[in-house]
Design an enzyme around this catalytic site. Structure first.
Site, PDB file in Angstrom:
ATOM      1  N   ASP A  97       0.848  -1.195   0.000  1.00 19.67           N
ATOM      2  CA  ASP A  97       0.000   0.000   0.000  1.00 19.67           C
ATOM      3  C   ASP A  97       0.883   1.245   0.000  1.00 19.67           C
ATOM      4  O   ASP A  97       2.048   1.188   0.395  1.00 19.67           O
ATOM      5  CB  ASP A  97      -0.873   0.035   1.270  1.00 19.67           C
ATOM      6  CG  ASP A  97      -2.014  -0.972   1.226  1.00 19.67           C
ATOM      7  OD1 ASP A  97      -2.290  -1.535   0.151  1.00 19.67           O
ATOM      8  OD2 ASP A  97      -2.631  -1.191   2.290  1.00 19.67           O
ATOM      9  N   MET A  98       0.297   2.363  -0.404  1.00 19.68           N
ATOM     10  CA  MET A  98       1.041   3.630  -0.348  1.00 19.68           C
ATOM     11  C   MET A  98       0.427   4.514   0.732  1.00 19.68           C
ATOM     12  O   MET A  98      -0.795   4.720   0.751  1.00 19.68           O
ATOM     13  CB  MET A  98       0.994   4.335  -1.703  1.00 19.68           C
ATOM     14  CG  MET A  98       1.894   5.543  -1.781  1.00 19.68           C
ATOM     15  SD  MET A  98       3.657   5.186  -1.507  1.00 19.68           S
ATOM     16  CE  MET A  98       4.149   4.559  -3.115  1.00 19.68           C
ATOM     17  N   ARG A 104      -1.055  -0.486  -8.763  1.00 18.28           N
ATOM     18  CA  ARG A 104      -2.452  -0.117  -8.464  1.00 18.28           C
ATOM     19  C   ARG A 104      -2.578   1.404  -8.452  1.00 18.28           C
ATOM     20  O   ARG A 104      -1.853   2.078  -7.729  1.00 18.28           O
ATOM     21  CB  ARG A 104      -2.840  -0.659  -7.074  1.00 18.28           C
ATOM     22  CG  ARG A 104      -4.218  -0.195  -6.595  1.00 18.28           C
ATOM     23  CD  ARG A 104      -4.367  -0.308  -5.061  1.00 18.28           C
ATOM     24  NE  ARG A 104      -4.133  -1.636  -4.581  1.00 18.28           N
ATOM     25  CZ  ARG A 104      -3.653  -1.897  -3.344  1.00 18.28           C
ATOM     26  NH1 ARG A 104      -3.366  -0.916  -2.499  1.00 18.28           N
ATOM     27  NH2 ARG A 104      -3.437  -3.132  -2.967  1.00 18.28           N
TER      28      ARG A 104
HETATM   29  P1  FAD Z   1     -14.646   8.371  -4.985  1.00 15.90           P
HETATM   30  O1  FAD Z   1     -13.984   9.493  -5.714  1.00 15.90           O
HETATM   31  O2  FAD Z   1     -14.625   8.377  -3.497  1.00 15.90           O
HETATM   32  O3  FAD Z   1     -16.115   8.243  -5.491  1.00 15.90           O
HETATM   33  C1  FAD Z   1     -16.408   8.258  -6.893  1.00 15.90           C
HETATM   34  C2  FAD Z   1     -17.684   7.507  -7.161  1.00 15.90           C
HETATM   35  O4  FAD Z   1     -17.504   6.102  -6.826  1.00 15.90           O
HETATM   36  C3  FAD Z   1     -18.879   7.961  -6.355  1.00 15.90           C
HETATM   37  O5  FAD Z   1     -19.478   9.099  -6.900  1.00 15.90           O
HETATM   38  C4  FAD Z   1     -19.746   6.707  -6.403  1.00 15.90           C
HETATM   39  O6  FAD Z   1     -20.372   6.611  -7.661  1.00 15.90           O
HETATM   40  C5  FAD Z   1     -18.724   5.581  -6.296  1.00 15.90           C
HETATM   41  N1  FAD Z   1     -18.541   5.218  -4.877  1.00 15.90           N
HETATM   42  C6  FAD Z   1     -17.500   5.535  -4.093  1.00 15.90           C
HETATM   43  N2  FAD Z   1     -17.670   5.033  -2.847  1.00 15.90           N
HETATM   44  C7  FAD Z   1     -18.857   4.416  -2.844  1.00 15.90           C
HETATM   45  C8  FAD Z   1     -19.623   3.732  -1.861  1.00 15.90           C
HETATM   46  N3  FAD Z   1     -19.193   3.589  -0.609  1.00 15.90           N
HETATM   47  N4  FAD Z   1     -20.817   3.206  -2.212  1.00 15.90           N
HETATM   48  C9  FAD Z   1     -21.290   3.338  -3.477  1.00 15.90           C
HETATM   49  N5  FAD Z   1     -20.610   3.996  -4.450  1.00 15.90           N
HETATM   50  C10 FAD Z   1     -19.419   4.525  -4.151  1.00 15.90           C
HETATM   51  N6  FAD Z   1      -5.475   4.970  -0.957  1.00 15.90           N
HETATM   52  C11 FAD Z   1      -4.176   5.258  -0.674  1.00 15.90           C
HETATM   53  O7  FAD Z   1      -3.833   6.421  -0.461  1.00 15.90           O
HETATM   54  N7  FAD Z   1      -3.251   4.245  -0.582  1.00 15.90           N
HETATM   55  C12 FAD Z   1      -3.563   2.946  -0.835  1.00 15.90           C
HETATM   56  O8  FAD Z   1      -2.706   2.063  -0.762  1.00 15.90           O
HETATM   57  C13 FAD Z   1      -4.908   2.633  -1.193  1.00 15.90           C
HETATM   58  N8  FAD Z   1      -5.290   1.383  -1.491  1.00 15.90           N
HETATM   59  C14 FAD Z   1      -6.559   1.136  -1.933  1.00 15.90           C
HETATM   60  C15 FAD Z   1      -6.921  -0.142  -2.368  1.00 15.90           C
HETATM   61  C16 FAD Z   1      -8.174  -0.373  -2.895  1.00 15.90           C
HETATM   62  C17 FAD Z   1      -8.532  -1.747  -3.373  1.00 15.90           C
HETATM   63  C18 FAD Z   1      -9.126   0.708  -2.971  1.00 15.90           C
HETATM   64  C19 FAD Z   1     -10.493   0.473  -3.548  1.00 15.90           C
HETATM   65  C20 FAD Z   1      -8.799   1.950  -2.521  1.00 15.90           C
HETATM   66  C21 FAD Z   1      -7.528   2.194  -1.979  1.00 15.90           C
HETATM   67  N9  FAD Z   1      -7.175   3.462  -1.537  1.00 15.90           N
HETATM   68  C22 FAD Z   1      -5.864   3.712  -1.213  1.00 15.90           C
HETATM   69  C23 FAD Z   1      -8.210   4.508  -1.317  1.00 15.90           C
HETATM   70  C24 FAD Z   1      -8.340   5.466  -2.495  1.00 15.90           C
HETATM   71  O9  FAD Z   1      -7.215   6.308  -2.568  1.00 15.90           O
HETATM   72  C25 FAD Z   1      -9.612   6.336  -2.370  1.00 15.90           C
HETATM   73  O10 FAD Z   1      -9.503   7.128  -1.219  1.00 15.90           O
HETATM   74  C26 FAD Z   1     -10.908   5.570  -2.281  1.00 15.90           C
HETATM   75  O11 FAD Z   1     -10.903   4.438  -3.095  1.00 15.90           O
HETATM   76  C27 FAD Z   1     -12.089   6.455  -2.722  1.00 15.90           C
HETATM   77  O12 FAD Z   1     -11.976   6.824  -4.087  1.00 15.90           O
HETATM   78  P2  FAD Z   1     -12.813   6.102  -5.268  1.00 15.90           P
HETATM   79  O13 FAD Z   1     -11.947   6.102  -6.488  1.00 15.90           O
HETATM   80  O14 FAD Z   1     -13.218   4.744  -4.827  1.00 15.90           O
HETATM   81  O15 FAD Z   1     -14.091   6.962  -5.521  1.00 15.90           O
END
Ligand code: FAD
Length: 275
Positions: free
Chosen positions: A104-105, A155
């Site tokens: 992870d970052m 990722r």
């Molecule tokens: P967002 O910009 O939060 O949302 C965009 C759209 O996605 C929304 O409008 C909606 O349509 C849909 N959506 C989002 N959440 C929901 C929900 N709960 N229910 C229904 N629809 C939803 N971050 C790091 O900094 N370091 C890491 O190592 C890291 N690892 C990750 C690993 C995975 C597998 C994932 C999924 C995320 C990780 N993250 C990590 C978190 C990431 O940086 C985001 O903060 C987080 O994923 C929210 O962004 P998003 O792209 O999902 O969508």
């Protein structure tokens, strides 16, 4: 015991519960990325204990023949103690693992050392290690150029840390814009696989279009308890991984999910009331 309101987002407190969760997902075509909850350790014994737990976990994944890998936070296995502690524990886990190992970052002061350790292991294992990069950081375009030349998967996420404006994009629309730019670059330049770490339908749709155009292998990664119906639907056509947190440090993780999206609380409440 994890209260019902939180256990939509966490697979349980024990590795057995988490591995059973993976097994059930595998039956429905979704693969697992296991993450033992824990971060920011300041004592070496805590970092070593979680590294030991990951060594046991990778052995269990192999013994149960699960379609699963692991994902580790650098500060969980020693980065805030010393670079050497992190490097030693990571090497121990990677050496023990037959399965894929994700790193992870975390926040921006950790980016360089995380990428350096990724490079070492991705090269030594010929690509059995992956790393996460964050679209909100302005440096990520340069980092992707470096990563394109290395084995291992990358990722792409939007970025979960509250970073200062001189080094990070802070507007959601700008982060979405660069996320797409980086996806385009990755589908053109990466050979070893791309992970789309996002729940955003727009980003996932864009990735599928790029995949159709370039044929580059990719996978979609989402968290436990978030858009699970979509995860199962997408798994009919694409490789889908669920990132599965487990362990006794579930409270702060649940709190973070609710803070980043208030609807998560409503969703969790609905799941409890509907039981
Ligand atoms: P967002 O910009 O939060 O949302 C965009 C759209 O996605 C929304 O409008 C909606 O349509 C849909 N959506 C989002 N959440 C929901 C929900 N709960 N229910 C229904 N629809 C939803 N971050 C790091 O900094 N370091 C890491 O190592 C890291 N690892 C990750 C690993 C995975 C597998 C994932 C999924 C995320 C990780 N993250 C990590 C978190 C990431 O940086 C985001 O903060 C987080 O994923 C929210 O962004 P998003 O792209 O999902 O969508």
């Amino acid at each position: 015991m994890i209260p019902p309101i939180a256990n939509n987002f966490v697979a349980g407190e024990t590795p057995e519960e988490a591995l059973d969760h993976v097994s059930a997902l595998n039956d429905r075509g979704v693969k697992g990325i296991l993450n033992l909850l824990g971060e920011h350790y300041e004592k070496r014994e805590n970092a070593d204990a979680d590294a030991d737990a990951y060594v046991d976990l990778v052995n269990e994944i192999g013994a149960r023949d699960l379609d699963a890998c692991i994902s580790i936070k650098p500060s969980q296995i020693g980065l805030e103690i010393s670079d050497a502690a992190f490097a030693e524990n990571l090497a121990r886990i990677v050496d023990a693992a037959d399965c894929f190992v994700w790193i992870d970052m975390e926040d921006h002061p950790t980016t360089d050392v995380t990428l350096d350790n990724f490079e070492r292991h991705a090269t030594a294992t010929d690509g059995n290690v992956g790393v996460c990069v964050q679209a909100n950081l302005k440096r990520t375009g340069d980092d992707l150029e470096r990563l394109a030349a290395l084995p291992g998967k990358v990722r792409l996420v939007k970025g979960a840390y509250d970073e200062p404006a001189n080094i990070a994009y802070r507007e959601k629309s700008k982060v979405d814009e660069v996320y797409k730019q980086y996806l385009s670059f990755m589908f053109e330049e990466f050979d070893d696989g791309i992970a789309v770490g996002s729940h955003d339908p727009e980003m996932i749709e864009y990735a599928t279009e790029l995949h159709d155009e370039h044929g580059t292998p990719f996978e979609i990664q989402m968290l436990t308890g978030v858009r699970e119906d979509a995860q199962f639907e997408l798994a009919a056509d694409y490789e889908v991984y669920q990132y599965i947190p487990y362990g006794n440090k579930w409270f702060s993780y649940f709190y973070r999910r609710v803070r980043e999206r208030k609807e998560n609380l409503l969703f969790a409440l609905r799941a409890v009331v509907g039981r």
